[in-house]
Design a protein around this motif. Structure first.
Motif, PDB file in Angstrom:
ATOM      1  N   ASP A  66       0.834  -1.205   0.000  1.00  0.00           N
ATOM      2  CA  ASP A  66       0.000   0.000   0.000  1.00  0.00           C
ATOM      3  C   ASP A  66       0.868   1.255   0.000  1.00  0.00           C
ATOM      4  N   GLN A  67       1.880   1.261   0.843  1.00  0.00           N
ATOM      5  CA  GLN A  67       2.769   2.415   0.944  1.00  0.00           C
ATOM      6  C   GLN A  67       3.524   2.631  -0.369  1.00  0.00           C
ATOM      7  N   ASN A  68       3.969   1.554  -0.989  1.00  0.00           N
ATOM      8  CA  ASN A  68       4.700   1.658  -2.254  1.00  0.00           C
ATOM      9  C   ASN A  68       3.828   2.313  -3.317  1.00  0.00           C
ATOM     10  N   LYS A  69       2.554   1.932  -3.361  1.00  0.00           N
ATOM     11  CA  LYS A  69       1.636   2.505  -4.350  1.00  0.00           C
ATOM     12  C   LYS A  69       1.508   4.014  -4.163  1.00  0.00           C
ATOM     13  N   VAL A  70       1.363   4.449  -2.920  1.00  0.00           N
ATOM     14  CA  VAL A  70       1.245   5.883  -2.629  1.00  0.00           C
ATOM     15  C   VAL A  70       2.547   6.594  -2.974  1.00  0.00           C
ATOM     16  N   GLU A  71       3.669   6.026  -2.573  1.00  0.00           N
ATOM     17  CA  GLU A  71       4.964   6.654  -2.843  1.00  0.00           C
ATOM     18  C   GLU A  71       5.244   6.756  -4.335  1.00  0.00           C
ATOM     19  N   ARG A  72       4.818   5.754  -5.119  1.00  0.00           N
ATOM     20  CA  ARG A  72       5.009   5.786  -6.572  1.00  0.00           C
ATOM     21  C   ARG A  72       4.200   6.919  -7.203  1.00  0.00           C
ATOM     22  N   GLN A  73       3.064   7.249  -6.612  1.00  0.00           N
ATOM     23  CA  GLN A  73       2.262   8.367  -7.112  1.00  0.00           C
ATOM     24  C   GLN A  73       2.919   9.697  -6.766  1.00  0.00           C
ATOM     25  N   GLN A  74       3.589   9.769  -5.617  1.00  0.00           N
ATOM     26  CA  GLN A  74       4.233  10.999  -5.173  1.00  0.00           C
ATOM     27  C   GLN A  74       5.618  11.197  -5.789  1.00  0.00           C
ATOM     28  N   PHE A  75       6.275  10.104  -6.147  1.00  0.00           N
ATOM     29  CA  PHE A  75       7.638  10.151  -6.679  1.00  0.00           C
ATOM     30  C   PHE A  75       7.713   9.191  -7.860  1.00  0.00           C
ATOM     31  N   THR A  76       7.499   9.724  -9.046  1.00  0.00           N
ATOM     32  CA  THR A  76       7.420   8.893 -10.242  1.00  0.00           C
ATOM     33  C   THR A  76       8.805   8.622 -10.838  1.00  0.00           C
ATOM     34  N   VAL A  77       8.852   7.648 -11.711  1.00  0.00           N
ATOM     35  CA  VAL A  77      10.088   7.324 -12.435  1.00  0.00           C
ATOM     36  C   VAL A  77      10.562   8.546 -13.217  1.00  0.00           C
TER      37      VAL A  77
END
Length: 184
Positions: A108-119
Motif C-alpha cells: 500500500d505504501q509503495n503505491k502511494v509513494e510511486r504516485q508521489q515520486f514517479t520514475v
C-alpha cells in the motif's frame, strides 16, 4: 414491564456515554472511523504458496502495478512467491514469501509513494545532477534502503559514448525523492 425497561436502559446509557463524559458526538465519530480503517486493514488475508482466491488475484494485480509482474490468475504459485520474496527483500522485510500485514502495508505504501515520486521525476532529478547527455534505464521498481527511504535504481549511460559504438554505461545510481544521487 420492568424487563423491557431494563433492556432499554443500557442502550440509552451507551448512546449517551460520549455526552456524559464531555465528548461531543462529532469528536467521538473520527475515533470510530479510524477504528474501522484499522479493522479493515487487519481483515486482509494472509496469503502463501498454494492459496487460491480473488485477494490472491488482487495481490497479483498490485504486484504487477508496482513492477513485480507475476501474471494474474488467482493462484499463489512459485512465480508469485518469488515476486513476493523479491518485493519483501527490496523493501527490507523478512523475505519469507508469505503476504501478511507487514507486506500488505508495504504494498500500500509503495503505491502511494510511486504516485508521489514517479520514475520520470527521478530521471529528471538524475539529469539535473548528471547532465542532459545521460540516459537512464531501469525496471521502474521503487525500492527501499536500509533506512526505509524510497529510491529508484538506474543504469546511466552517456549518449555520446553510445553514438561512438559503446554501451555508454557510466554506472548504476540510486535516485532519491529528495534529489540525492548515490553511485552504486
Amino acid at each position: 414491564m420492568k424487563k423491557k425497561l431494563l433492556t432499554v436502559i443500557p442502550t440509552i446509557i451507551l448512546v449517551a456515554t460520549p455526552l456524559a463524559i464531555g465528548v461531543s458526538p462529532a469528536d467521538a465519530a473520527p475515533k470510530a472511523n479510524s477504528q474501522k480503517i484499522v479493522a479493515k486493514a487487519e481483515t486482509r488475508p494472509t496469503l502463501r504458496l498454494g492459496s487460491q482466491s480473488s485477494y490472491v488475484k488482487k495481490l497479483q494485480q498490485i504486484l504487477k502495478d508496482v513492477k513485480y509482474d507475476t501474471g494474474v490468475d488467482g493462484v499463489f504459485g512459485s512465480k508469485t512467491q518469488a515476486m513476493v520474496k523479491k518485493f519483501q527483500a527490496d523493501h527490507n522485510l523478512s523475505a519469507d514469501g508469505i503476504v501478511g500485514a507487514a507486506t500488505w502495508n508495504a504494498l500500500d505504501q509503495n503505491k502511494v509513494e510511486r504516485q508521489q515520486f514517479t520514475v520520470n521525476t527521478a530521471i529528471m532529478l538524475g539529469q539535473k545532477k548528471l547532465g542532459n547527455n545521460i540516459i537512464f534505464s531501469g525496471d521502474g521498481r521503487l525500492l527501499k534502503d536500509s533506512k526505509k527511504q524510497p529510491y529508484y535504481r538506474f543504469k546511466a549511460a552517456n549518449k555520446d559514448w553510445i553514438k561512438q559504438g559503446g554501451t555508454g554505461t557510466i554506472g548504476w545510481y540510486h535516485i532519491y525523492k529528495d534529489g540525492r544521487i548515490v553511485a552504486k
